[in-house]
Structures are given as structure tokens and as C-alpha cells.
Design an enzyme around this catalytic site. Sequence first.
Site, PDB file in Angstrom:
ATOM      1  N   HIS A  22      -1.466   4.239   9.611  1.00  0.00           N
ATOM      2  CA  HIS A  22      -0.368   5.335  10.132  1.00  0.00           C
ATOM      3  C   HIS A  22       0.328   6.596  10.913  1.00  0.00           C
ATOM      4  O   HIS A  22       0.886   6.975  10.732  1.00  0.00           O
ATOM      5  CB  HIS A  22       0.731   5.527   8.440  1.00  0.00           C
ATOM      6  CG  HIS A  22       0.327   4.268   7.820  1.00  0.00           C
ATOM      7  ND1 HIS A  22       0.264   3.032   7.175  1.00  0.00           N
ATOM      8  CD2 HIS A  22       1.575   3.199   7.458  1.00  0.00           C
ATOM      9  CE1 HIS A  22       0.716   2.195   6.851  1.00  0.00           C
ATOM     10  NE2 HIS A  22       1.481   1.735   7.137  1.00  0.00           N
ATOM     11  N   GLU A  78       4.232  -5.617   8.556  1.00  0.00           N
ATOM     12  CA  GLU A  78       3.120  -5.926   7.940  1.00  0.00           C
ATOM     13  C   GLU A  78       2.669  -6.755   7.291  1.00  0.00           C
ATOM     14  O   GLU A  78       1.347  -7.248   7.249  1.00  0.00           O
ATOM     15  CB  GLU A  78       2.797  -4.050   7.070  1.00  0.00           C
ATOM     16  CG  GLU A  78       2.726  -2.662   7.323  1.00  0.00           C
ATOM     17  CD  GLU A  78       2.728  -2.015   6.347  1.00  0.00           C
ATOM     18  OE1 GLU A  78       3.039  -0.497   6.629  1.00  0.00           O
ATOM     19  OE2 GLU A  78       2.771  -2.188   5.344  1.00  0.00           O
ATOM     20  N   HIS A 125      10.463  -4.674   4.686  1.00  0.00           N
ATOM     21  CA  HIS A 125      10.990  -2.236   3.883  1.00  0.00           C
ATOM     22  C   HIS A 125      10.847  -2.252   5.642  1.00  0.00           C
ATOM     23  O   HIS A 125      10.288  -2.401   6.282  1.00  0.00           O
ATOM     24  CB  HIS A 125       9.740  -1.917   3.154  1.00  0.00           C
ATOM     25  CG  HIS A 125       9.041  -1.593   4.101  1.00  0.00           C
ATOM     26  ND1 HIS A 125       7.997  -2.935   4.286  1.00  0.00           N
ATOM     27  CD2 HIS A 125       7.689  -0.513   4.350  1.00  0.00           C
ATOM     28  CE1 HIS A 125       6.453  -2.434   4.736  1.00  0.00           C
ATOM     29  NE2 HIS A 125       6.272  -0.892   4.823  1.00  0.00           N
ATOM     30  N   HIS A 149       0.737  -0.956  -0.175  1.00  0.00           N
ATOM     31  CA  HIS A 149      -0.044   0.382   0.092  1.00  0.00           C
ATOM     32  C   HIS A 149       0.897   1.026  -0.180  1.00  0.00           C
ATOM     33  O   HIS A 149       0.646   1.958   0.599  1.00  0.00           O
ATOM     34  CB  HIS A 149      -0.746   0.282   0.961  1.00  0.00           C
ATOM     35  CG  HIS A 149      -0.465   0.054   2.656  1.00  0.00           C
ATOM     36  ND1 HIS A 149      -1.010  -0.778   3.367  1.00  0.00           N
ATOM     37  CD2 HIS A 149       0.720   0.595   3.253  1.00  0.00           C
ATOM     38  CE1 HIS A 149       0.462  -0.777   4.383  1.00  0.00           C
ATOM     39  NE2 HIS A 149       1.319   0.406   4.814  1.00  0.00           N
TER      40      HIS A 149
HETATM   41  C1  DHB Z   1       6.141   3.421   2.015  1.00  0.00           C
HETATM   42  C2  DHB Z   1       5.786   1.855   2.447  1.00  0.00           C
HETATM   43  C3  DHB Z   1       4.678   1.977   3.315  1.00  0.00           C
HETATM   44  O1  DHB Z   1       4.069   1.120   3.909  1.00  0.00           O
HETATM   45  C4  DHB Z   1       4.075   3.027   3.882  1.00  0.00           C
HETATM   46  O2  DHB Z   1       3.199   2.798   4.635  1.00  0.00           O
HETATM   47  C5  DHB Z   1       4.476   4.500   3.570  1.00  0.00           C
HETATM   48  C6  DHB Z   1       5.300   4.548   2.674  1.00  0.00           C
HETATM   49  C7  DHB Z   1       7.250   3.658   1.195  1.00  0.00           C
HETATM   50  O3  DHB Z   1       8.120   2.403   0.773  1.00  0.00           O
HETATM   51  O4  DHB Z   1       7.663   4.896   0.937  1.00  0.00           O
HETATM   52 FE    FE Z   2       2.596   1.445   5.406  1.00  0.00          FE
END
Ligand code: DHB
Ligand code: FE
Length: 282
Positions: free
Chosen positions: A61, A242, A195, A12
Site C-alpha cells: 500500500h 483486494e 471496502h 489485513h
Molecule cells: C483499511 C483496510 C485495508 O485493507 C487497508 O489496507 C487499510 C485500511 C481500513 O478499513 O481501515
Molecule cells: Fe488493504
Amino acid sequence: MAQIIGGLTTSHIPAIANAVPREDALRNDIYWKPFFDGYDKARRWLHAQNPDVAVVIYNDHGLNFFLDKLPTFAIGAAFEYRNADEGWGIPTTPPFTGDPELSWHIINSVSAEDFDLTTCQEMLVDHGFTVPMSLFWKGNTYSDVRTIPVCINTVQHPLPSPARCYRLGQAIGRAVESYPRDLKVVILGTGGMSHQLDGERAGFINKKFDLECMEKIVSRPEELAGISMHDLVKQAGAQGVEFILWLTMRGALTGKVKQIDRHYHVAISNTATGLLVLENAE
Ligand code: DHB
Ligand code: FE
């Protein structure tokens, strides 16, 4: 009775929210083409299925909940859910329709299985919710689909364990399938894949782990649910936790699960993107 037709998972990333309105132009863009090409089959499947309701398992978030008050599990029970400016510079989406009667059915059923849900009769939904909806219903054509937001804390530790999230998903699955109305319900799980946005490991991506998770979500979800939160942070990155949202989705698929499609692409923004389409046969 309500029937869970299947589950969809997708990353997302906010950058997608900026790209989605320009998708047709970006189809030939070297950065976006491999990403968008991965969504055609999922959209075809979803639109052929034509679900009445989407239960969206996502994480907030900082738009609706902040560090001062952060429930582990929250669920919407409103007639409508609005998005608002989160500070990412992404377009605010049109509102989403709710289904408070089904929300309260899920709340009652899941509470009877000893899960404590924060019940929200007003709730803003952030990119964790809006990006999948805008991706799967191109042009924000989701007004006929009623939505149930289920929000899980991935922000402030201690986070709920993968095993507990999987069990919550199973409880949600039983709740939906005991609802005495003929509805077709799809379960969306959002976020991931690996990530980490901050700290020394910012930019961390673990392709091997991602591909293993995708395989296990389909065929051996209990094995994946057995991982500790500590190991999940280590393997997937601080924000890659996540994955628990994907696991929750998978828990809700109580029937015979068949993979319809799978797509993996590195990277969009700082994140490995993934898509899974799972059919839930009786
Ligand atoms: C990014 C990824 C995410 O899941 C999020 O909530 C906010 C930013 C990103 O990779 O920029
Ligand atoms: Fe996220």
C-alpha cells in the site's frame, strides 16, 4: 516434492495490527470479540498442519512500492523481509525469514509460463503481509516458517484482471508442486472484503457480494475469475479489489479443495472482514 497443504485468506486491516498484541484482553470487548472468535479454528488447523513455508499473496500500500514505480506482479527472493513504519501508528513486526531457493524456483517456473515478475532481493513488507502473519501466528511466533512474498498491484490502475490473477495462482501452484524438496507449503491470500476508503462511496460495504464471493472462491472460482475489474470495483469498492489476492490464492490450490472454516464479520474499521480456511487434498 513440495506439497500445498491448503490456503488461508484473511482481511489485513491495520486496526487489527493494533488489536493483535492486546488480543487476550480484547476477547471480551464488544467490538473485537466477534472478530477474534472467528480465528480459533483457523489457528488450530494451521498449527496442526505445521507448514514449513507460507507463500503470502498480498498487496503493498505504499511502503515498498510507490506510484512512481509500481510493478503489476512482484516476488521476494531474499533471506529476510523487514516491516517498517507505514504511518498507520501500528507496531513494527519482527523480521520474516525468506527461502530464496524456493523463490527462484517459483520465479523460473512462472516466468516460463509467460508471467513477468519483478524479482526483489530486498523488499519491505507492509500490513498486507504482516497482519495475516501476526494473526495466524499469535505473538508473532512465525520465526520457524519461511515466507515468500508475492505482491500484486491493487493500487494504480490498470490493475491485473481477476482472470489473470487466477491464472498466476495456478502457475504458482504448479511451480510449488514441482519443487523437489519435501516441504509443506501453505498459501495465504490477504485483503478484502468489500471496502472503499475514499471518495463519495467511502464506507461502502456490500455484504451480499462478499458472501457470494466466499462461496464462489470455494466451489466456483472460475466463475468469480470471469468478473471484470470494472465490475469488481463497482461491487466490492475501490479497495475491495483486494479480492484478486484471494483469487490468486485459490488458483494455487490445484487439488481437491475442502472448506475447513469460514468467518465473516462487519465491520472492523471501514472494512468487511472475512476468513477462509481451505484444505488442498491430492
Ligand atoms: C483499511 C483496510 C485495508 O485493507 C487497508 O489496507 C487499510 C485500511 C481500513 O478499513 O481501515
Ligand atoms: Fe488493504
